[in-house]
Design a protein around this motif. Structure first.
Motif, PDB file in Angstrom:
ATOM      1  N   GLN B 149       0.878  -1.177   0.000  1.00 20.95           N
ATOM      2  CA  GLN B 149       0.000   0.000   0.000  1.00 20.95           C
ATOM      3  C   GLN B 149       0.913   1.224   0.000  1.00 20.95           C
ATOM      4  OE1 GLN B 149      -2.036   1.011   3.696  1.00 20.95           O
ATOM      5  NE2 GLN B 149      -3.879   1.654   2.610  1.00 20.95           N
ATOM      6  N   GLU B 155      -5.922   1.292  -1.833  1.00 23.59           N
ATOM      7  CA  GLU B 155      -6.476   0.053  -1.271  1.00 23.59           C
ATOM      8  C   GLU B 155      -5.295  -0.879  -0.965  1.00 23.59           C
ATOM      9  OE1 GLU B 155      -9.407  -3.266  -0.885  1.00 23.59           O
ATOM     10  OE2 GLU B 155      -9.536  -1.093  -0.662  1.00 23.59           O
ATOM     11  N   LYS B 157      -3.146  -4.305  -0.308  1.00 29.51           N
ATOM     12  CA  LYS B 157      -3.185  -5.726  -0.677  1.00 29.51           C
ATOM     13  C   LYS B 157      -2.363  -6.499   0.349  1.00 29.51           C
ATOM     14  CE  LYS B 157      -3.967  -5.065  -5.580  1.00 29.51           C
ATOM     15  NZ  LYS B 157      -3.415  -5.213  -6.940  1.00 29.51           N
ATOM     16  N   THR B 261      -6.284  -8.986  -2.808  1.00 29.69           N
ATOM     17  CA  THR B 261      -7.008  -7.748  -2.493  1.00 29.69           C
ATOM     18  C   THR B 261      -7.760  -7.953  -1.177  1.00 29.69           C
ATOM     19  OG1 THR B 261      -9.036  -8.459  -3.573  1.00 29.69           O
ATOM     20  CG2 THR B 261      -7.403  -7.313  -4.955  1.00 29.69           C
TER      21      THR B 261
END
Lengths: 315, 315
Positions: B149, B155, B157, B261
């Motif tokens: 990140q 977002e 991972k 994710t």
């Protein structure tokens, strides 16, 4: 500005700061009676308070026996209190008004607080916020750590507010950038946005861009003078603010703000610190220090602090 | 790739994932006896196991009465076990060897584990790691969330490893990027560095630049088949890795890695997920999701998960 902080002393101070807020001796805990409505546990009371409530002229309280073999008592509402939320709100309100008139409930706020089985359930009744400690009802709030840290490599700084000198509780004391009770009928995140705007002049777009929910802390406190129980869950948020942003007092709850280094935050943990932060903020800040690696788990005492932080889980 | 995740279902699944690891029914907890050495509580045992240990031919265990009025028993070592750490290590080892030969202790590892009053105290003796559940001794370890990140706005991972098919426990199962037991004589952070190099080929400079301690999670589990108790504290770390870095199996404990994710992480929480992660990793990952705002506290069930996460505080 910052002096070198002794790690061992810091761990001791942090443990004391948590214990100062989360103070429920085992022998007191063992005596507590549940306060139940419709079979749901909605509070906890000491036996003396339960007896006092049952013996009041206007009482709508009674003690009943648990169904199991242990025959422990619990406090509940009588049928005179009615069966709807509205009827019970009125009936309990009459009792609490009397306790206010007798001086047992102080700092009346004319603010109705929801009493429910858990945070996500509809309330079984509402009661004056200043009186919830009489029935050991769980209070919910939001606490926001106002952080300036452009990237993970930077040392974070924390905004500290100073409460208005005219606040009824903890006047003039240091505080979080923003914190507040959680009213019913509004989501936590919307309450965070609202409080940030009202207390510190942080506009919605800045809040939504920088805020992150990070959990909740809980604590239970028994006050030996009054026998009342403070039981709270504070939902915690880290709000990352732009380095050039300055919070501003808006609604008069806060008189000013200052930006502290982590060393300043740690120094303020000392039990003899001259100008300490409001007691329950320390618990939220210690949780922040742990979550963000500002305290090493290799330090003797780390697990004691963590255990104490998690001991008041407020079910 | 990711399907839309039902929030309510996710909260239920997460609660089940925590309970699957942190499983100590109240009625079982009430029966547990302390295992004490030199007056320090160093473990917990079920009465049946305590009796078995006291009745073995080579026994160095005995039951004594607590001094207080409750007259509860506790398990301790006899004077035949000696008074030094070395003597006790040998005496307890003889008993555990016998339990291994009888098939009661499985997966013998020839690895001595420190038994102490708390994590920061010197051990009162050492014992075979595979046998610590017989005496309900607290196990300590490190778990590392491998995160990609670049900035807070991205977002995140998470790197997920697959355990070697030849591991004695959970062969072939999904796992954290790095995790391991905490040996004595090395600091937690040095152990993190060592394990990262050995298990995933992450060189020291990358680890030290990107790692952050974030607390600890704890759990207690009672196994109804064997009556043994697993009690653990896992010190948790988030390791931020460069986006172009790929972990590589080094010591054969892991067969490969993949980058997930957050939606993939959440999907894997489903109790019927075909290829689940090793059970105790879920507890660490749920703590990560809560700490980093990946789960909203406005979701019904959030506080139940938090409470369950904190129930096994392993004193």
């Amino acid at each position: 500005m910052a002096t070198k902080i002794d790690e061992e002393q810091l761990m001791n101070d942090m443990l004391c700061r948590v214990k100062a807020v989360n103070n429920m001796p085992h022998d007191i805990r063992a005596t507590l009676l549940d306060f139940k409505v419709d079979g749901y546990k909605v509070g906890k009371v000491r036996p003396g308070i339960a007896e006092m409530l049952c013996n009041m002229k206007t009482s709508v309280f009674e003690l009943k026996q648990e169904d199991d073999s242990k025959k422990k008592s619990y406090l509940t509402l009588t049928s005179d209190a009615g069966t709807s939320s509205e009827e019970r709100t009125k009936a309990v309100g009459t009792v609490m008004n009397q306790l206010r008139d007798e001086g047992f409930v102080k700092g009346w706020r004319d603010e109705l607080f929801p009493v429910s089985e858990n945070f996500y359930s509809p309330p079984v009744f509402l009661m004056e916020r200043a009186a919830v400690t009489v029935l050991g009802v769980l209070e919910y709030g939001v606490h926001i750590n106002g952080i300036v840290q452009e990237s993970r490599q930077d040392e974070p700084k924390m905004w500290i507010g100073r409460r208005s000198a005219t606040k009824s509780k903890f006047p003039g004391m240091l505080d979080h950038i923003v914190a507040g009770g959680q009213p019913s009928g509004i989501s936590l995140i919307d309450n965070v946005v609202k409080e940030c705007e009202e207390e510190a002049g942080i506009e919605e777009s800045i809040v939504r861009a920088g805020v992150q929910s990070v959990g909740a802390i809980s604590y239970e406190n028994w006050d030996p003078k009054s026998d009342k129980l403070t039981r709270a869950v504070q939902f915690t948020y880290d709000l990352y603010l732009p380095p050039d942003f300055e919070p501003k007092p808006v609604d008069g709850e806060v008189q000013g703000f200052m930006l502290w280094t982590m060393d300043q935050v740690k120094e303020s943990m000392a039990m003899d610190y001259a100008d300490p932060i409001k007691p329950n903020c320390y618990v939220v800040i210690i949780d922040y220090l742990i979550r963000t690696g500002q305290i090493s788990p290799d330090s003797n005492g780390f697990l004691d602090i963590l255990r104490e932080l998690r001991s008041g889980d407020c079910q």
